[in-house]
Design an enzyme around this catalytic site. Structure first.
Site, short mmCIF file in Angstrom:
data_model
loop_
_atom_site.label_atom_id
_atom_site.label_comp_id
_atom_site.label_asym_id
_atom_site.label_seq_id
_atom_site.Cartn_x
_atom_site.Cartn_y
_atom_site.Cartn_z
N HIS A 154 -49.98 -20.54 -5.76
CA HIS A 154 -50.24 -20.17 -7.16
C HIS A 154 -51.73 -20.20 -7.47
O HIS A 154 -52.11 -20.26 -8.64
CB HIS A 154 -49.52 -21.14 -8.10
CG HIS A 154 -48.07 -21.29 -7.84
ND1 HIS A 154 -47.21 -20.22 -7.87
CD2 HIS A 154 -47.31 -22.37 -7.51
CE1 HIS A 154 -45.97 -20.65 -7.59
NE2 HIS A 154 -46.01 -21.94 -7.35
N HIS A 161 -42.16 -18.23 -8.48
CA HIS A 161 -41.79 -18.36 -7.07
C HIS A 161 -40.95 -17.17 -6.64
O HIS A 161 -40.22 -17.23 -5.66
CB HIS A 161 -41.00 -19.63 -6.83
CG HIS A 161 -41.63 -20.84 -7.41
ND1 HIS A 161 -41.34 -21.30 -8.67
CD2 HIS A 161 -42.57 -21.68 -6.91
CE1 HIS A 161 -42.07 -22.38 -8.91
NE2 HIS A 161 -42.82 -22.62 -7.87
#
Ligand SMILES: Nc1ncnc2c1ncn2[C@@H]1O[C@H](COP(=O)(O)OP(=O)(O)O)[C@@H](O)[C@H]1O
Ligand SMILES: Nc1ncnc2c1ncn2[C@@H]1O[C@H](COP(=O)(O)OP(=O)(O)O)[C@@H](O)[C@H]1O
Ligand SMILES: [Mg+2]
Ligand SMILES: [Mg+2]
Ligand SMILES: [Mg+2]
Ligand SMILES: [Mg+2]
Lengths: 333, 208, 333, 208
Positions: free
Chosen positions: A57, A219
């Site tokens: 991320h 995700h």
């Protein structure tokens, strides 16, 4: 799978080495257990603020370690929550006796692992408060689910709460502020393409040429619906409505917003989307006081974007404007 | 009687099984999660096996405790603390023991199960590993109360876990990452229930 | 083609609107002809520094407009040089009588259009110097080609030369410094995937699952060779060798480097690549004094990266450290 | 005699032709350039047509000048200044004229050609639009010197431009973006030579 890596097993560690080499003035990296910590940690007389989550991320969270934001970040394997030993060691490394705030995104894994870590820290006499971010309007919040996912508001929270800690606020004040930010922040994302977890070796999902996933998680978790490609205008209308009507935000409200790229979206498109968001906010009488446009909370190479809006007051704006010196955000220094 | 070396063989077997099923479990997790369950399980159990090889445990309790600590430190995600809790609670039932009998086996699994239930707060029907754990532990107990030995108990547990795993397919997830999908989680087999069924199958093959 | 846009024809203009709204403290946008200009232009007693080129390379150049860097940037259509009227108007808007430097990347279109603009400006009594950047070692430099392409060194030049202008150096000094930066800078890029020009609607080229393009240009122009996927280590070894042996850089040299993402490359990979570059530099006795790791000169959503190295002296490092306040680079303010 | 309205028809036709061939020219530019040549030409000539419609020019020179200015302002890239120069230099040959004859036609194209040659500094064989321009202008002159009228001149020029375009295929590019490809530019037809061939074909169809 085509990636700029050596081997899937080494991605996180090797990337940390590069990060440490590139930002030696800001941060240090501990490798076993893995955490990224402010070069000057622990900062005396300051509440520690740490966060963590799966890798992939970036710049979140490691890129937000530094003056005015996080004291430490714990990177897990790609898209996998870090483990309690990382969180415990990071907490110890930033603790100067004023207590430590854990910023946790609402995923079962993150919550469970941070719970264990908090227990371990408290057993060692370090006061810990945990705040769970759950701002994703794409998923239903009900007693019968794991609740909403934690996404973009995390970035805004880390900035604002990091500034509050830097100003010398107490653990309780900092934690209350974090809860207020969470209560007033909402996000939603969408994807044009999937991401590929390095060790999985192939895309998490497949989207057809004309298909998008609305309400995607960071995700690659599916969201509200798989639907036909829409224009930027239609997307921001839809996502803006979903976000602004959720709190709800009212005419006259001030907000800090983020138009965030998922990792593979060109900046030219993010700016175009930001122009649409200005339009939508204006139509609702909502004033954008501050904004971020760029890649801040990504999903590897996924193409797509998310919008975050945080209803803000003067204190939040002031804390937003406070100096920050991290790899990912920098101003006032 | 289950011996320490059988327990070690079980963990070795789990390493092999999860490594072999890494892609399969990850594939299942792609559909309703974040595509890492197989990777997580394989990483955790290969570390657990290595840990046991590097400092051989004195007894079964110590072995299970070492597995628990390794899983907690290396797996991450939801499955790390959940399986970590299973082995932690299980270890408490047999600390200092070099062998366990039928009663010990029942306690080991039922305590492990209670731990994961408390930790994850999922109910049967939420489409999680609990859907495999619950029937497996029930079957294990029933097999013992109807006079079965270790082999019969584990045979029954493994079969029930597999049935529980299969039963997750039509369910709507209400816990974990898959719950974000709501109705769209229907029609997919839960990865955690699948790894739990593999855990019981390996127990059947190594502990009987 | 899946993009976050409304229509291919409106991408550049709509993106400019978002940029202007997001960075009103730094810049203004003129739409007809299109250019982005410092909010406080023209700055008194300062040489103006402008650049320009096709859009699709964001944040370059518009993201480098602001204090300590560019005074204005002219965005062309995607991957197409801007036109002389844009350059002429931008030059006038930043001219305060000290002359204006044009930073031009070496593409036939950019060179021809900036030439016309310089003629027009000189006819109006504005002194203009043009510096052409040609730093791409991937293509042969010979009398029988258009010469090397201008790529990553442009970013470093805009920072260093922008700081020099801000310090009050004369047009001649600033232009000489720019030429020195160009002479001492080298770059090379590679791609894992193609980009898609919005109005073309499909990828510029196709690469197979195991294929990469070594020496790619920033417009998706093919480079040295199409070859099999390599590890990050192998790629940085190869590209590092191509760059460092070209000048050549010697043991004991100091450099400023950039590990640049092509737009679709996740940051986790860029940091990993940076770690490899540190290794390669160290092995050659070259010291990295400063670095950028991120997306600075992109090719829409292309996945891939480039490396730039600039042999630097103390003056360049000091100018590098000078305050900069742009959308894309910010420190010291 | 070529009239102003024929010139206007030529530009209209170029708008139509480049719009129709936008994908084709861009495709050619994908192979050895940056995938925008068709987009550039279509944008430029549709703007040129619009400009002529919005402020109708008084004579041929003024029309060509307006086309030149529009191309320079809207095309960008290499082709903007190059085609802009063609029309600028051509306009100078017929300022104030409402018609042009064979001699004027020859001057128009040969001056335009000289302009683009000077501007881009490319030689025949460099795999650029010059490879279409050079034979086209030569053929145009030859047709006139062997007594051909406007139709014959343009017929010959268009045919020669097409032959020149085809001859670019085996060449290694030495100018423009394609030159970065070196040997790999072989086997591809040059986009600029292709747009030049289209320009002459449209002239044949509208000015004869
Ligand atoms: N609250 C819970 N209780 C029991 N099991 C759960 C719970 N939440 C998730 N799980 C199980 O965990 C599995 C996912 O594990 P894994 O993919 O390793 O972690 P993550 O979801 O963090 O990526 C699910 O398939 C499910 O069986
Ligand atoms: N120096 C030059 N002289 C003549 N023609 C050139 C030259 N450089 C490029 N060209 C022509 O321009 C064409 C490319 O135009 P275009 O794609 O519109 O511009 P760009 O290359 O800037 O993207 C080439 O196919 C070639 O025919
Ligand atoms: Mg996970
Ligand atoms: Mg998972
Ligand atoms: Mg171009
Ligand atoms: Mg082109």
């Amino acid at each position: 799978m085509k990636k700029l890596i050596n081997s899937p097993d080494d991605v996180v560690q090797e990337s940390l080495r590069g990060m440490e080499a590139a930002h030696a003035d800001i941060l240090k990296v501990n490798y076993d257990p893995a955490y990224i910590v402010r070069a000057d940690a622990p900062v005396k007389n300051k509440v520690g603020v740490i966060s963590g989550g799966g890798s992939g991320h970036e710049p979140m969270h490691g890129g937000f370690v530094g003056r005015g934001m996080l004291d430490a970040a714990c990177p897990g394997a790609v898209f996998t929550s870090p483990t309690p030993d990382q969180m415990e060691e990071a907490t110890k490394a930033v603790s100067s006796g004023q207590g430590v705030l854990h910023i946790v995104k609402n995923y079962t894994g993150d919550v469970l692992n941070f719970e264990t870590a908090a227990d371990l820290c408290q057993a060692e006499g370090i006061e810990v408060e945990a705040v769970v971010v759950d701002d994703d309007v794409a998923v239903k919040d009900s007693l019968y689910t794991a609740g909403r996912r934690g996404v973009g508001t995390t970035v805004l929270m880390e900035k604002i709460v990091g500034a509050a800690a830097e100003r010398g606020m107490s653990l309780k004040e900092v934690a209350d502020l974090a809860r207020k930010v969470n209560a007033q922040g909402r996000s939603m994302g969408m994807a044009l393409t999937s991401c590929t977890v390095p060790s999985a070796g192939k895309p998490t999902f497949e989207l057809g040429e004309g298909e998008i996933e609305l309400g995607i998680g960071i995700h690659g978790e599916p969201g509200r619906e798989r639907t036909a490609l829409k224009t930027a205008r239609e997307l921001v209308d839809y996502m803006g409505e979903a976000i602004f009507s959720d709190l709800p935000y009212k005419s006259g409200d001030d907000v800090i917003v983020m138009v965030n790229g998922m990792g593979g979206t060109p900046l030219i498109e993010l700016y175009l989307l930001y122009a649409e968001l200005e339009r939508v906010a204006k139509a609702r009488g909502i004033t954008i006081k501050r904004r971020l446009v760029g890649n801040y909370i990504t999903s590897l190479e996924m193409q797509g974007f998310s919008i975050t809006a945080l209803k803000c007051d003067d204190q939040m704006v002031q804390l937003w404007d406070d100096p920050v010196h991290t790899a990912g955000l920098r101003w006032g220094v | 009687m289950i011996t320490l070396s059988q327990i070690l063989a079980w963990i070795s077997q789990l390493d092999a099984v999860y490594t072999e099923n890494k892609a399969y479990l990850t594939e299942l997790d792609s559909a309703i999660g974040d595509a890492d369950h197989g990777i997580n399980m394989a990483r955790g159990f290969s570390a657990a096996r290595k840990a046991l090889e590097e400092s051989p445990p004195a007894d079964i309790g110590a072995a299970l405790k070492a597995v628990s600590m390794t899983l907690i430190k290396t797996v991450g995600g939801a499955s790390g603390p959940l399986y970590g809790t299973v082995f932690l609670k299980a270890s408490v039932t047999c600390m200092g023991q070099e062998t366990i009998d039928e009663e010990g086996l029942e306690r080991l699994f039922s305590e492990g199960f209670r731990g994961v239930q408390q930790r994850g707060k999922a109910q049967v029907g939420d489409k999680t590993m609990i859907d495999a754990w619950d029937p497996a532990v029930t079957a294990l107990k029933e097999a013992r109360s109807s006079g079965g030995g270790v082999a019969a108990m584990l045979q029954a547990a493994a079969a029930a876990a597999e049935a529980g795993r299969d039963a997750t397919v039509p369910l709507v997830a209400r816990k974990g990452r898959a719950s974000y999908l709501g109705e769209r989680s229907k029609g997919h087999q839960d990865p955690g229930a699948t790894s739990t069924a593999l855990l019981f199958a390996a127990a059947r093959d190594t502990l009987s």
